[in-house]
Enzyme design. Structure first.
Site, PDB file in Angstrom:
ATOM      1  N   GLY A   1     -12.645  -3.608   1.016  1.00  0.00           N
ATOM      2  CA  GLY A   1     -14.018  -3.187   1.306  1.00  0.00           C
ATOM      3  C   GLY A   1     -14.565  -2.239   0.258  1.00  0.00           C
ATOM      4  O   GLY A   1     -15.711  -2.360  -0.181  1.00  0.00           O
TER       5      GLY A   1
ATOM      6  N   ARG B   1       0.826  -1.209   0.000  1.00  0.00           N
ATOM      7  CA  ARG B   1       0.000   0.000   0.000  1.00  0.00           C
ATOM      8  C   ARG B   1       0.859   1.258   0.000  1.00  0.00           C
ATOM      9  O   ARG B   1       0.439   2.286  -0.552  1.00  0.00           O
ATOM     10  CB  ARG B   1      -0.929  -0.006   1.211  1.00  0.00           C
TER      11      ARG B   1
ATOM     12  N   LYS C   1     -15.514 -15.514   4.891  1.00  0.00           N
ATOM     13  CA  LYS C   1     -16.946 -15.602   5.181  1.00  0.00           C
ATOM     14  C   LYS C   1     -17.864 -15.300   4.010  1.00  0.00           C
ATOM     15  O   LYS C   1     -17.649 -14.342   3.281  1.00  0.00           O
ATOM     16  CB  LYS C   1     -17.289 -14.609   6.287  1.00  0.00           C
TER      17      LYS C   1
ATOM     18  N   GLY D   1      -7.740  -7.137   0.430  1.00  0.00           N
ATOM     19  CA  GLY D   1      -6.456  -6.964   1.091  1.00  0.00           C
ATOM     20  C   GLY D   1      -5.686  -8.264   1.205  1.00  0.00           C
ATOM     21  O   GLY D   1      -4.490  -8.326   0.884  1.00  0.00           O
TER      22      GLY D   1
END
Ligand code: ADP
Ligand code: MG
Length: 400
Positions: free
Chosen positions: A380, A35, A200, A356
């Site tokens: 996200g 990043r 998930k 990520g």
């Protein structure tokens, strides 16, 4: 859309840049500087334009007050190395140190402010509290550049409110991300294959919802696949399972059939009797996906599935991949992720890695980042964009 050129001549101007420098740390050692690297071009561009560059960013999730464990100091050092010039570090965000550090900047010099989340105003849900903190940030600068793609889905002071208070523009990193994501949603070249994994299902429902209507094939691996396998009637042993998502997974499987979208699930999985931990050598075993032993848990897609996923990707012209196929952090369970990553590098068309952990996996497994069409820096944010949601940090720039 206002890009940096819309800010006019930047010589001598103080430009506040919101970057995403939220890197993983082991103590004060940066374990993946992806990043920071991704943030360098915009910072350099501003510096070369003669601006006095004031970078603001967050690290981790401190609780709205200073916490040395989340200091950006190690990031300032690494940013300086990558930029090839000194980066002054302010030990607070809008206090005395910040004010003095910014005042001391010469044209072309760069400063990094301490973790913006050491201030409770940054993430406050109260518009006035956030606004007042944004006002303090805005006083440090003459213009604002939004370049932290990983946070543009957040209505936070350094992302949203500050853009209301200064002439604001979109940095190149954010502009590229948005451009690529648009290509995934508006008229993608076909076949369009989506690969989903990670931990998930519940994190990715919105994306599945949205992409089921756009993709030609959906390949599913990672921890989320066990809820799908269970929804098909298979036992999954001790694997990650979200009981409350079973109905939704069943519905997705039906909807895919109705829409003619091919859903590809693994036919074999790599299991172990315990989640990997430092205390124990992994004992990986390959089993059929419909014969997972009761005392085992699935930690990766198996070799047959890895090959099948790669084959399903071979003729794709557009690919979006989010979520590792297994617990790639441990070598014994990284091969499924490697197979998919390898297949993406061979795609003749646009291949996008989002998320990520997925981006970290690609680097950890030693792939050349340039072999992918695009590696998104914001998990996200890219998911919310693909869900069709409005991103506050983008919307606020578009109103300018
Ligand atoms: P991303 O950050 O790319 O969106 P996620 O955060 O959704 O990805 O998921 C990443 C995590 O999922 C990794 O830490 C990985 O270890 C974990 N994971 C992958 N497969 C499994 C599995 N079978 N069981 C448990 N965890 C898994
Ligand atoms: Mg993640």
């Amino acid at each position: 859309m206002s890009d940096i050129s819309s800010l006019g001549d930047l010589t001598g101007k103080r430009v506040l840049v919101r970057s995403d420098l939220n890197v993983p740390l082991d103590g004060s050692t940066i374990t993946d500087d992806g990043r920071i690297r991704a943030s360098v071009p915009t910072i350099r561009q501003l510096s070369e334009a003669g601006a006095r560059v004031v970078v603001t960013a967050h690290l981790g999730r401190p609780k709205g007050e200073p916490d040395p464990a989340y200091s950006l100091a190690p990031v300032a050092a690494r940013l300086g190395e990558l930029l090839g010039q000194d980066v002054a570090f302010a030990t607070d965000t809008v206090g005395e140190s910040a004010t003095e550090t910014v005042a001391a900047l010469q044209d072309g010099q760069v400063a990094l402010l301490e973790n913006v989340r050491f201030n409770s105003g940054e993430t406050s849900k109260d518009d006035d509290v956030r606004g007042s903190f944004a006002g303090q940030l805005a006083q440090l600068a003459d213009a604002f550049v939004s370049d932290g793609f990983g946070v543009v889905h957040r209505k936070q002071a350094s992302v949203y409110d500050v853009a209301l208070r200064l002439p604001a523009a979109m940095g190149g990193l954010v502009a590229t991300e948005i451009d690529v994501l648009r290509r995934l949603t508006v008229d993608p070249e076909r076949p369009y294959v989506v690969v989903l994994g990670g931990s998930k299902v519940s994190d990715k429902l919105g994306v599945i919802d949205n992409l089921l209507g756009k993709a030609d094939k959906l390949l599913i691996g990672g921890g989320m696949v066990f809820t799908f396998l269970k929804a098909q009637g298979h036992e999954v042993g001790k694997s990650l399972l979200e009981e409350d998502q079973l109905d939704i997974c069943r519905r997705y499987l039906e909807e895919a059939t109705e829409r003619g979208v091919e859903i590809v699930l693994p036919t074999d999985v790599v299991v172990d009797t315990a989640f990997p931990s430092g205390d124990r050598e992994p004992q990986p075993q390959v089993v059929a996906a419909d014969a997972i032993p009761a005392d085992a848990l699935g930690l990766d897609i198996g070799p047959e599935s890895g090959a099948a996923f790669a084959a399903a990707l071979a003729d794709a012209r557009t690919v979006f991949w989010n979520g590792p196929m297994g617990v790639f952090e441990v070598d014994a369970f990284a091969e499924g992720t490697r197979a998919v990553a390898q297949a993406l590098t061979e795609v003749d068309g646009l291949s996008v890695v989002g998320g990520g952990d997925s981006a970290a996996a690609v680097r950890k497994l030693g792939f050349d980042e340039a072999a992918f069409g695009h590696i998104s820096t914001g998990g996200g944010a890219s998911l919310e964009f693909l869900e069709g949601k409005e991103l506050p940090g983008i919307a606020v720039l578009e109103r300018n």
